[in-house]
Design an enzyme around this catalytic site. Structure first.
Site: not given
Ligand code: NAD
Length: 440
Positions: A236-238, A234, A130
């Site tokens: 959003g994008n997903v 949520g 990461k």
């Protein structure tokens, strides 16, 4: 207070000032397996290395950590390499605010280890790592020139560590940032389409969540999504595309919420005529966790499964895209298990983000079989098959599913790459031997 505690209690900016006084611009911590010792590039920083090594929570024999202070805008930039047996470390770079160096280091260690597990469980020939950049509060992180400079320097860091870590997009990082990294290094993925990258992975991620739900339904009694009620936090994008895929599977109803009223309106319009109940909520409102439903899909933020929310949950299954859904992975995994709720570990079901971009250098084919197989019902390492394996073993061994998934992932993560072997480790050893920190 020990010397190590003094240093890790500094804010990243105070730590940078300390480094500058010592004339340190780059430093590393490298784990020597033979001596079982985490070694620092600089004697002044050895107490920090010793502190990290003594930690049982986040440190797990991470192979190496490399840091630089950016030349502009005094920002601490790091690459945390956890394990590279399966291949070079892969995982996104996070740009985030940290109050203390301890928080910064812990985040990097924990997230790098998480990527090793996600990649190994997905059967990817990649290790885990990461990147973390600590936001300097005195610079405007939305200024495009500042961002461009910071991400270009992050790309230089990637080049300098010779590919033991290959970076990608993460929280706080966007496609323009990735393009800036790419301008300085070949060791990145998740670059924009127009530069030959794979683009936004959210659709495959939503499809991966569907596969996780199907595995859990199969496990509890040969059931399917048809006729079920699913709650999605949520959109959003997903979360947005997920709702569409759920209707494609003939669910009875979707109950959903978002803190962004524009998104709520957009989704209401998009699914007009479908049985979608959608609410705009305040940040921190977790009332969706107590709705009557079969499946709950957290697709907003992390740490949402905790002793406050778990007792309210009515769903039989939890399966969503959000990273780090369990506030405390040991405690909350067990709480869910004791309540008889089937939890599909997030790092199993949300893998498609990294799957979609990890092998960008292999080029593209339509309906790429190397990506699509993760979403099939038969491939050994698909989301579905891995999910079933984890849930079965969880039942057989009376162990919460995340624990089982971690055990499986840790075993897989020690297999060496069939062609390159444990090459990341060799790269790290070469960097230490060449005194990487002196090359400025
Ligand atoms: P996103 O930012 O596009 O969507 C998140 C949505 O959640 C936003 O619309 C936001 O307004 C909403 N939200 C935030 N807090 C909320 C709350 N308390 N209640 C209701 N809604 C809330 O992010 P995304 O790309 O859709 O990712 C969602 C989650 O999945 C994140 O945790 C992300 O790290 C994880 N994830 C995403 C991918 C991917 O491919 N995008 C891959 C792996 C994991």
């Amino acid at each position: 207070m020990s010397r190590a505690e003094e240093l890790i209690n500094l804010s990243p900016q105070e730590f940078i000032r300390f480094l500058r006084k010592q004339n340190i611009k780059k430093f590393f911590f490298v784990y020597d397996q033979n001596k079982n010792n985490l070694i620092s590039s600089h004697q002044q920083l050895q107490p920090v290395a010793d502190y990290i090594q003594a930690d049982k929570r986040d440190f797990m024999e991470h192979e190496g950590m490399f840091f630089q202070i950016s030349k502009n805008y005094d920002t601490l930039q790091g690459a945390f390499v956890h394990r590279t047996n399966r291949g070079q470390a892969a995982g996104g770079v996070r740009y985030w605010h940290y109050d203390k160096m301890e928080d910064y280091l812990r985040d990097g260690l924990r997230l790098a280890k998480g990527m090793t597990r996600k990649n190994a469980l997905a059967g990817l020939w990649w290790g885990g790592g990461k990147g973390v950049m600590a936001h300097n509060p005195s610079v405007d992180k939305y200024d495009p020139d500042i961002r461009a400079s910071l991400y270009r320097e992050y790309g230089e860091l990637m080049t300098s560590i010779r590919g033991c870590y290959v970076t990608a997009e993460d929280v706080g990082t966007n496609v323009t940032d990735m393009a800036n990294i790419f301008s300085q290094t070949r060791f990145t993925t998740c670059i924009p389409h127009n530069l030959g990258g794979s683009g936004n992975p959210s659709i495959p991620t939503a499809r991966g969540v569907i596969c996780g739900m199907e595995a859990a339904l199969k496990f509890i009694g040969n059931e399917t999504l048809e006729g079920k009620t699913v709650a999605v936090q949520g959109m959003g994008n997903v979360g947005g595309p997920l709702i569409g895929f759920l209707f494609d599977k003939n669910v009875k109803k979707v109950i959903s919420c978002d803190v962004n009223p524009d998104i709520v309106k957009k989704l209401k319009d998009e699914f007009a005529g479908k049985n979608l109940q959608v609410n705009a909520v305040e940040r921190g409102d977790n009332s969706i966790f107590s709705v009557e439903c079969d499946i709950l899909a957290p697709c907003a933020t992390g740490a949402v499964l905790n002793p406050q929310t778990i007792p309210q949950i009515k769903a039989k299954i939890i399966c969503g895209a959000a990273n780090n859904q369990l506030e405390d992975s040991e405690r909350d995994d067990r709480l869910l298990y004791e309540r008889g709720i089937i939890y599909v570990p997030d790092f199993l079901t949300n893998r498609m983000g990294i799957v979609n971009c990890a092998n960008e250098q292999d080029g593209y084919v339509n309906n790429d079989p190397l990506i699509e197989r993760h979403l099939t019902k038969d491939w050994e390492y698909s989301v579905y098959q891995t999910g079933l394996r984890v849930l079965k073993e969880s039942k057989e061994t009376a162990t919460p599913p995340s624990k089982v998934a971690i055990r499986m992932a840790d075993k897989l993560s020690l297999e060496n790459h069939p062609v390159a072997g444990h090459r990341g480790r060799q790269i790290i050893d070469s960097l230490a031997a060449d005194r990487w920190h002196e090359d400025i």
